[in-house]
Write an enzyme that holds these catalytic residues in place. Structure first.
Site, PDB file in Angstrom:
ATOM      1  CG  ASN A   1     -11.170  33.554  64.892  1.00  0.00           C
ATOM      2  OD1 ASN A   1     -11.632  34.653  65.195  1.00  0.00           O
ATOM      3  ND2 ASN A   1      -9.940  33.195  65.221  1.00  0.00           N
TER       4      ASN A   1
ATOM      5  CB  CYS B   1     -14.589  26.316  59.623  1.00  0.00           C
ATOM      6  SG  CYS B   1     -16.026  25.820  60.590  1.00  0.00           S
TER       7      CYS B   1
ATOM      8  CG  ASP C   1     -14.604  23.015  66.638  1.00  0.00           C
ATOM      9  OD1 ASP C   1     -13.828  22.045  66.698  1.00  0.00           O
ATOM     10  OD2 ASP C   1     -14.492  24.024  67.367  1.00  0.00           O
TER      11      ASP C   1
END
Lengths: 549, 654
Positions: free
Chosen positions: B277, B340, B342
């Site tokens: 991330n 993913c 958002d």
């Protein structure tokens, strides 16, 4: 002994050759005394001709009656041969093993090779010390050519002729030789025209534990200093390694006995460590796992790039002393045949634009490596894949080439040759049809009478078509000193050697060709413009009336 | 401006980053830039100038006072690091506190784009914004077609405010399905088309994670995926690529989010890809910069640092994901849905990189701009947050776009003939994503951009880059390469990923090759065009004397090509030609008869600093050093042993 005795099965049909990124070839495998040949006997397909001397190691595998031989070459290529029939496969494998490890010099391929090209200029005569000295004579009168070593009795690894200070007689040289490792007394390596400073090289002084000294040696090297000037001694070993050398009769120049010299220690590793580094690096490059961490940690553990940086830094230091500090330099390690030569030859690449030409680079290799007694045969008899325990093998020269490549990458327009030349030299030091890199010194080569019995690599290289292939299209003569960056971020892995067989080079080759095309087209256009201009100018002078409106 | 306390400080020293050298000069603080002007000691050479846009400054640090003055360290988002020493502490403090305020704009109106004014009329400005038309881009892909249509559900940003107005969905996806699906997806980002692979009628779709929690399901969302699957007759199933590591996706379930359950969706194949991330990426790049920023770095520490920071591992993960996507689409002919959390970071990376591998158009200069406009700008990559345009949450900042540019660079290294542009374009885009000089990347999504009326109040970067596109050409580019290799198949062996020195050390002159192949060949290629013109010209003149050219060249390049933009000066393009070369070029230039050609000649030897100041932001304004100046850098940067050597010399001369 006949080669035929060693070849159990001279030919096998239906053999499949597999190479990465190339189409597989099926054909007949033939073994000769010096080559492994695979031919499909069809037009338009490539034949594989592999020198046995190029084979570093082989592996056998069997699935049913189909045998597979993996051939690992000294130029780091790996090929696979699928051979039908277990017996044939075993025979081929054992023949290759024997033929690729023949020790006898008299059986080596260069002695059998007959050139298929016309020798225009005999490479054995291209770079004679006498000729090199003529250049020196035109610049200075402070040096003379001594034949004290004419029968190789003073120093077995030196050539018959060496350049020494004019004021030092041969007797002094003999005594100094007795005080230096391997008899390698200080000799001239490079004369810096710009300020008259010199670089010399030698073996370590044999001071031993009780600090032996030698007046003649001191006199010899002091003779190279100008009045009131100091010089630098670059010892390629760390202080502690140099200290330890005393116990074995070696040592370094003490301040007390050499007050006009300032000693600097660098840390270039000894050859056995370099060989281990090469093996680890090649293993890392061949790792097929997709883990980034594993790759980087293996690359790091190999220490190869560290060696590159260390050697380049030492060479820069030597060059800096000469060009910036205006001081003379003496370089040595232990024997003076490995790290010493890396430093002296690279310093010349940095300082001397002549060394960056194709001819000049050959002269440099001839002078600083071949004549200077780098033991090529010992160092290059095995490469990274060999299973047998290394004896004297070490990639000393390969590291030098890698360093040159790093400088070439940073100054891509300052070299007359491209990296192809460096790769070619790498290949020929490990396996060659030419006699140039045979033997360990000038004396060995002369005993084998190689200049009569073999062809020189330089004879091949200096033909117009080969010169063109090795040329750098971007070259613009640059008379400046070129200082490379030695920051880790600036040093790259030499893909042209280490990843050469790991990827399809077609994209990169085509891009390179495109670049060459642009450059050549530019030259053509320039010529055309010049011709037209000339034509026009002629007309305008002939017919001035037409000009006025 | 009210924030500037001291507009000018004299006798400031600029320390070189990787050596012990320094230059002294004057520091100027303007409303938009911090400028360092070297004191002109030699009359022959132009003084070095460094222009730093306030928006480029990531951090300012005042170090403790030393005997020589007060050190001020400025880190920029384009990876420039400058170290000043200001003599008086009060001056230093004034600059420091002014900068602190200036580099944290609180409203969009303060951004440079709204005050930046190149010499351009209104019409040119408007045309700049019309250069890229995404509607035309979808048409180029073959959409709308019998299976995909344009939907107007989001015309007023009602369904999803971070999506663009125009969205493409399967013909069979009715409005209730869309609305239902959007309610089941994070931030309403329901599956929509982003790339259509015409050859196999396979679609690349994107969305955000489903709000599935541990057991929730949504029939509309299931029908939506069904519709995507049905729109492609080549494959019975659609791939769903969750670009996150499985663990992260599972953790999201506890928050009522998560991933698709294969039992509920008929005909999907679910796949995790494992890209980390934004927080991991931020820390990773920070670590990388720390490693490569240290002085006297050893090779081992460098390689260990590269390994432990994980940056190249992450870059490889993104490329791996793009390759997976590409293979699914081009080889299997299957449609793929990428998401993913958002759907605006990793999803943007993977979709755009995949499209770049599949479609040669995106490897051209114009096509690359279209790609960025589509997958990044219009689909709502949060540029304002990720690039820290306004004073905001530092946890939202992340080099996701930088990483995408790096992935592209890694590909250009493997396929030197496949891309129309050189890495200089990538660097230039990166520069301006952070410069806030153009409107393109401001704010987080299209809705906000419309509110800000960027199209009316700012200029477009694409227009500027296209005008200068000569500079960004890759001389090795071969347009026919795409015929033989429409789809790129890069190797992802770790050894093929390299540290991008020209990005992360762009401003550290000692690191770069001193001569640039790129620049040389580009110059030659341009000179070829000029020579062709000159030949034509000479031949016409010869004709007047009654001599006809042997073979008239019908394809002589148009005259317009002659007027070339100023070559941006960059360290990565290598040092200027050596003195000798420069001299020779100068002589040649003097020989030229026509004025036009002289101008072109000058572009090589001299650097028009005026244009650079207005056009380049902070990049490329350093003085062009002569070759011998560059030479100086080695001595100072060398190893400790060399330092001791210099000590030795000092003693000897005493």
């Amino acid at each position: 002994m006949e080669f035929a005795e060693l070849i159990k099965t001279p030919r096998v049909d239906g053999v499949v050759l597999r190479r990465p990124f190339l189409p597989t070839v099926e054909g007949t495998l033939c073994l000769t005394g010096h080559h492994l040949i695979l031919s499909s006997r069809q037009d338009n397909t490539e034949e594989l001709w592999l020198l046995h001397a190029n084979i570093d190691a082989i592996e056998k595998r069997f699935v049913g009656s189909l045998g597979t031989i993996i051939v690992k070459c000294k130029d780091l290529r790996v090929i696979q041969l699928d051979i039908p029939g277990m017996e044939e496969c075993l025979n081929i494998a054992s023949s290759i093993e024997v033929l690729s490890t023949l020790d006898s010099v008299s059986l080596m391929y260069p002695l059998f090779y007959r050139p298929m090209f016309q020798v225009i200029e005999d490479g054995w005569k291209s770079f004679l010390p006498e000729d090199a000295f003529k250049d020196l004579e035109s610049m200075t009168e402070e040096w003379r050519l001594s034949d004290v070593n004419k029968d190789y009795s003073v120093c077995s690894s030196y050539p018959p002729l060496v350049a020494v200070p004019k004021d030092v007689d041969d007797d002094t040289l003999r005594k100094a030789a007795a005080f230096r490792h391997g008899g390698r007394f200080p000799v001239l390596s490079y004369y810096h025209k710009k300020n008259g400073m010199v670089m010399m090289r030698s073996g370590q002084p044999l001071t031993g534990t009780n600090g032996r000294r030698c007046k003649e040696d001191e006199k010899l090297i002091n003779a190279t200093l100008r009045a009131g000037k100091r010089g630098y001694i670059i010892d390629t070993r760390t202080v502690s390694v140099a200290q330890q050398a005393k116990a074995r009769g070696g040592g370094f120049e003490s301040e007390a006995n050499y007050p006009q010299w300032r000693r600097i220690h660098k840390a270039i590793e000894r050859s056995s460590i370099l060989q281990e580094s090469l093996i680890k690096l090649v293993e890392a490059c061949n790792d097929q796992s997709h883990s980034m961490d594993r790759w980087l940690s293996k690359l790091e553990a190999s220490n190869w790039q560290t060696h590159v940086k260390e050697i380049l830094t030492s060479a820069c230091l030597a060059a800096q002393c000469i060009d910036r500090e205006g001081a003379s330099v003496l370089v040595h390690g232990t024997e003076g045949t490995d790290s010493t030569l890396q430093v002296t030859s690279l310093a010349q690449i940095i300082l001397d634009p002549a060394c960056r030409t194709i001819q000049g680079f050959q002269a440099l290799v001839e002078r600083e490596w071949l004549q200077a007694g780098h033991p090529f045969q010992q160092r290059c008899s095995q490469s990274a894949y060999s299973n047998s325990k290394p004896r004297c093998e070490a990639p000393v020269f390969l590291l030098f080439l890698d360093c040159v490549w790093q400088i070439l990458r940073q100054f891509p327009c300052s070299f007359q040759f491209s990296q192809h030349f460096l790769v070619l030299l790498f290949e020929h030091t490990y396996a060659s049809q030419f006699g140039t890199f045979m033997g360990n010194s000038a004396s060995e080569r002369s005993k084998l009478n190689l200049s009569q019995k073999t062809v020189s690599l330089w004879s091949w290289v200096n033909r117009p078509q080969e010169v063109e292939r090795l040329s750098n299209p971007l070259y613009e003569a640059n008379c400046l000193v070129i200082w490379p960056s030695v920051a880790p971020q600036s040093l790259l892995l030499w893909e042209g050697v280490f990843l050469r067989w790991k990827r399809s080079s077609r994209c990169l080759d085509e891009a390179y060709d495109e670049m060459v095309h642009i450059i050549q087209y530019n030259k053509e256009l320039q010529n055309k413009v010049n011709n037209l201009r000339r034509q026009l100018a002629q007309l305008e002078t002939e017919e001035p009336l037409l000009q006025t409106p | 401006m009210e924030h500037i306390r001291t507009p000018k400080v004299e006798q400031v020293r600029l320390l070189e980053r990787f050596s012990n050298k320094s230059t002294s000069g004057t520091l100027h603080l303007t409303a938009t830039h911090l400028i360092f002007v070297e004191s002109n000691n030699a009359a022959t050479t132009a003084a070095q100038e460094i222009w730093i846009l306030h928006h480029h400054i990531a951090s300012v640090e005042k170090l403790s006072l030393t005997t020589s003055g007060c050190p001020l360290v400025i880190q920029c988002r384009n990876f420039r690091v400058v170290h000043f020493v200001v003599q008086r502490e009060r001056d230093c403090h004034d600059i420091y506190s002014s900068l602190l305020r200036l580099l944290r704009p609180v409203s969009y109106d303060e951004l440079y784009a709204f005050s930046y004014n190149p010499k351009q009329n209104e019409q040119q400005r408007e045309e700049g914004w019309q250069l890229i038309d995404l509607g035309a881009e979808f048409e180029r892909m073959g959409v709308p077609c019998d299976r995909w249509q344009l939907t107007d559900v989001n015309r007023d940003y009602k369904i999803c405010e971070t999506y663009p107005r125009d969205l493409y969905v399967p013909i069979t996806a009715s409005k209730p399905i869309i609305v239902g699906s959007s309610k089941f997806r994070s931030k309403g980002r329901f599956p929509v088309l982003t790339y259509f692979y015409q050859e196999k009628k396979a679609a690349v779709c994107r969305c955000s994670q489903p709000l599935s929690g541990f057991s929730a399901r949504c029939l509309e969302d299931e029908s939506m995926l069904q519709a995507i699957s049905k729109a492609n007759h080549n494959s019975r199933f659609v791939y769903v690529m969750d670009t996150r590591p499985k663990l992260n996706a599972m953790a999201n379930r506890a928050a009522g989010k998560g991933y698709e359950n294969e039992d509920n969706y008929s005909n999907i194949r679910f796949q995790f890809v494992g890209i980390e991330n934004i927080h991991v990426m931020r820390t990773s790049l920070q670590k990388l910069l720390e490693v490569v920023g240290s002085r006297f770095l050893s090779v081992n520490d460098y390689l260990l640092g590269l390994e432990s920071c994980g940056w190249l591992r992450h870059v490889k993960a993104v490329v791996d994901a793009a390759i997976f996507l590409t293979k699914a689409v081009t080889v299997e002919g299957a449609s793929v849905l990428v998401h993913c959390s958002d759907g605006w970071d990793r999803t943007a990376q993977v979709c755009s990189l995949g499209a770049l591998l599949m479609d040669p158009y995106y490897r051209t200069i114009k096509g690359f701009m279209v790609l960025i406009e589509k997958d990044w700008i219009s689909f709502g990559h949060k540029f304002a947050d990720r690039c820290d345009q306004l004073d905001g949450d530092p946890k939202e900042v992340s080099p996701v776009f930088t990483q995408f540019l790096e992935c592209v660079w890694q590909l250009t290294e493997q396929f030197p003939q496949a891309f129309e542009f050189s890495e200089w374009l990538l660097l230039q885009i990166h520069e301006h994503v952070h410069s806030c000089q153009y409107g393109n990347f401001l704010a987080n999504n299209q809705r906000l951009r419309e509110e800000l009326q960027l199209g009316d109040r700012t200029h477009s970067l694409w227009a500027f880059l296209l005008r200068e596109q000569q500079n960004y050409l890759n001389p090795a580019y071969c347009p026919t390469y795409a015929d033989a290799h429409p789809v790129l198949e890069p190797s992802t062996l770790p050894c093929h990923f390299k540290f991008w020195r020209n990005m992360y050390h762009q401003f550290d002159r000692s690191m770069h090759p001193r001569q640039s192949v790129l620049k040389n060949v580009l110059t030659l290629k341009e000179s070829n065009c000029q020579l062709e013109d000159t030949i034509k010209d000479l031949e016409t003149r010869l004709q007047k004397h009654g001599i006809s050219p042997p073979t008239p060249d019908p394809q002589a390049s148009p005259r317009a090509q002659r007027i070339l933009p100023t070559r941006p000066h960059s360290l990565i393009l290598g040092a200027p030609l050596s003195r000798k070369e420069a001299q020779r070029q100068h002589e040649e230039e003097e020989e030229e008869e026509e004025e036009e050609e002289e101008e072109v000649g000058e572009e090589v030897t001299e650097c028009c600093s005026d244009t650079e100041r207005t056009v380049e932001g902070s990049s490329g304004t350093e003085r062009k050093e002569s070759y011998s100046d560059l030479q100086e850098t080695y001595g100072a940067k060398a190893e400790p042993a060399v330092v001791s050597l210099e000590f030795g010399v000092a003693r000897m001369t005493c």
